[in-house]
Design a protein around this motif. Structure first.
Motif, PDB file in Angstrom:
ATOM      1  N   ALA A 270       0.843  10.532  -4.199  1.00  0.00           N
ATOM      2  CA  ALA A 270      -0.306  10.713  -3.313  1.00  0.00           C
ATOM      3  C   ALA A 270      -1.588  10.213  -3.975  1.00  0.00           C
ATOM      4  O   ALA A 270      -2.440   9.589  -3.322  1.00  0.00           O
ATOM      5  CB  ALA A 270      -0.448  12.184  -2.925  1.00  0.00           C
ATOM      6  N   THR A 271      -1.728  10.473  -5.280  1.00  0.00           N
ATOM      7  CA  THR A 271      -2.904   9.994  -5.998  1.00  0.00           C
ATOM      8  C   THR A 271      -2.909   8.472  -6.091  1.00  0.00           C
ATOM      9  O   THR A 271      -3.951   7.826  -5.917  1.00  0.00           O
ATOM     10  CB  THR A 271      -2.953  10.602  -7.407  1.00  0.00           C
ATOM     11  OG1 THR A 271      -3.072  12.024  -7.304  1.00  0.00           O
ATOM     12  CG2 THR A 271      -4.132  10.068  -8.203  1.00  0.00           C
ATOM     13  N   ILE A 272      -1.743   7.883  -6.347  1.00  0.00           N
ATOM     14  CA  ILE A 272      -1.643   6.427  -6.413  1.00  0.00           C
ATOM     15  C   ILE A 272      -2.021   5.815  -5.070  1.00  0.00           C
ATOM     16  O   ILE A 272      -2.777   4.838  -5.001  1.00  0.00           O
ATOM     17  CB  ILE A 272      -0.219   5.993  -6.819  1.00  0.00           C
ATOM     18  CG1 ILE A 272       0.136   6.548  -8.205  1.00  0.00           C
ATOM     19  CG2 ILE A 272      -0.089   4.470  -6.814  1.00  0.00           C
ATOM     20  CD1 ILE A 272       1.601   6.367  -8.580  1.00  0.00           C
ATOM     21  N   ALA A 273      -1.506   6.401  -4.002  1.00  0.00           N
ATOM     22  CA  ALA A 273      -1.812   5.897  -2.662  1.00  0.00           C
ATOM     23  C   ALA A 273      -3.306   6.014  -2.355  1.00  0.00           C
ATOM     24  O   ALA A 273      -3.882   5.141  -1.705  1.00  0.00           O
ATOM     25  CB  ALA A 273      -0.996   6.661  -1.624  1.00  0.00           C
ATOM     26  N   LYS A 274      -3.930   7.085  -2.824  1.00  0.00           N
ATOM     27  CA  LYS A 274      -5.364   7.288  -2.596  1.00  0.00           C
ATOM     28  C   LYS A 274      -6.181   6.125  -3.139  1.00  0.00           C
ATOM     29  O   LYS A 274      -7.200   5.740  -2.562  1.00  0.00           O
ATOM     30  CB  LYS A 274      -5.804   8.599  -3.253  1.00  0.00           C
ATOM     31  CG  LYS A 274      -7.301   8.855  -3.197  1.00  0.00           C
ATOM     32  CD  LYS A 274      -7.653  10.150  -3.927  1.00  0.00           C
ATOM     33  CE  LYS A 274      -9.156  10.393  -3.919  1.00  0.00           C
ATOM     34  NZ  LYS A 274      -9.507  11.651  -4.622  1.00  0.00           N
ATOM     35  N   HIS A 275      -5.703   5.557  -4.252  1.00  0.00           N
ATOM     36  CA  HIS A 275      -6.416   4.456  -4.896  1.00  0.00           C
ATOM     37  C   HIS A 275      -5.798   3.094  -4.556  1.00  0.00           C
ATOM     38  O   HIS A 275      -5.906   2.153  -5.346  1.00  0.00           O
ATOM     39  CB  HIS A 275      -6.446   4.674  -6.409  1.00  0.00           C
ATOM     40  CG  HIS A 275      -7.213   5.894  -6.823  1.00  0.00           C
ATOM     41  ND1 HIS A 275      -8.570   6.020  -6.613  1.00  0.00           N
ATOM     42  CD2 HIS A 275      -6.801   7.057  -7.399  1.00  0.00           C
ATOM     43  CE1 HIS A 275      -8.970   7.202  -7.066  1.00  0.00           C
ATOM     44  NE2 HIS A 275      -7.926   7.847  -7.537  1.00  0.00           N
ATOM     45  N   SER A 276      -5.169   3.024  -3.376  1.00  0.00           N
ATOM     46  CA  SER A 276      -4.557   1.771  -2.893  1.00  0.00           C
ATOM     47  C   SER A 276      -3.580   1.197  -3.912  1.00  0.00           C
ATOM     48  O   SER A 276      -3.436  -0.023  -4.022  1.00  0.00           O
ATOM     49  CB  SER A 276      -5.653   0.729  -2.581  1.00  0.00           C
ATOM     50  OG  SER A 276      -6.579   1.230  -1.647  1.00  0.00           O
ATOM     51  N   GLY A 277      -2.948   2.083  -4.669  1.00  0.00           N
ATOM     52  CA  GLY A 277      -2.101   1.642  -5.759  1.00  0.00           C
ATOM     53  C   GLY A 277      -0.704   1.250  -5.349  1.00  0.00           C
ATOM     54  O   GLY A 277      -0.287   1.418  -4.200  1.00  0.00           O
TER      55      GLY A 277
END
Length: 289
Positions: A270-277
């Protein structure tokens, strides 16, 4: 992997390397985020393996019922009914990794100095692997000069001493975090859980709390450099909490998260997705470098 709001896209290793090459040509900078997995090929046990060894020692010392097996006892002590020490598809130490700080606290309760000595013994004979040697050349000869590490070891500094022309700035304590600034002329190694010889953070409070001063410094670093995660599982609350709290769009470009065996946990995704990762499966730190 299914792509959704809380699930980042997955790229191939070749695709990531091609993207890094383009970013390099554009003058964009990377910041290498290193965890224990990056040091495994240099002869240092991962956090999970260390935690599993300490768990067995703790069990041997404090389990007063001789017929109680390690798994049953650990489930009660760690208050985790699903904790497993014998998984068919996963290493026996995998669950121990997520309880590293608790196990360290309980195993070395009353004598943290003994715990620090155990860490020194575990890292005493380590030598930089080929991956660290290549990383040292990158830090010395390119504009990618930043390493942010949860590790206590000195492998980056040792590799730079062998292969580089310039000495790095090693920031091994939060009291010095203000010196970890972007756009330095020399390689920077920010050790957010402290250096091995400066009372490294292993207990729950230390591992889950980012030291005062690091928040501002890391925020500035990641405004200028795109994070590339290698060998870090996101099991701590300090660096992982910082990344989660960082506003979307703060990081230039996207967050690159490499993993070797199992994809990151859902909260990490979820954190990775938050940063367009994106997440990328690699064969290992040395191989990727």
């Amino acid at each position: 992997m299914t792509n959704g709001e809380h699930s980042p896209k997955e790229w191939s290793e070749k695709g990531l390397l091609a993207e890094i090459r383009k970013l390099h040509q554009q003058g964009r900078s990377l910041a290498f985020i290193l965890g224990a997995g990056a040091s495994a090929s240099s002869g240092i046990l991962t956090g999970g393996k260390l935690a599993y060894d300490w768990l067995q020692e703790w069990h041997q010392r404090e389990c007063l019922e001789p017929d109680t097996d390690l798994q049953s006892w650990a489930r009660e002590q760690l208050e985790n009914p699903t904790f497993s020490t014998h998984q068919d598809a996963k290493p026996a130490y995998q669950d121990a990794a997520s309880h590293y700080s608790t196990i360290f606290e309980r195993r070395f309760a009353g004598d943290y100095t003994s715990g620090y000595a155990a860490l020194e013994d575990a890292m005493e004979d380590a030598a930089p692997s080929v991956g660290y040697s290549i990383l040292a050349k990158i830090l010395d000869e390119t504009h990618h000069r930043v390493v942010v590490s949860t590790n206590f070891d000195n492998l980056v500094a040792d590799a730079l001493a062998i292969h580089a022309r310039r000495q790095p700035l090693i920031v091994g304590h939060e009291a010095l975090a203000g010196f970890a600034r972007p756009q330095l002329r020399r390689p920077l190694v920010a050790k957010i859980h402290r250096d091995l010889h400066l009372a490294p953070k292993n207990d729950r409070e230390g591992v889950n709390t980012l030291g005062q001063g690091w928040g501002n410094s890391l925020s500035q670093l990641f405004q200028y450099s795109t994070p590339l995660v290698l060998g870090y599982g996101g099991n701590d609350g300090s660096l992982m909490g910082f990344l989660n709290d960082l506003p979307a769009g703060h990081i230039p470009g996207r967050l690159f998260w490499c993993y070797r065996d199992e994809p990151p946990a859902q909260n990490v995704l979820a954190t990775i997705a938050k940063h367009s990762g994106v997440i990328v499966k690699i064969s290992g730190f040395d191989e990727f470098m």
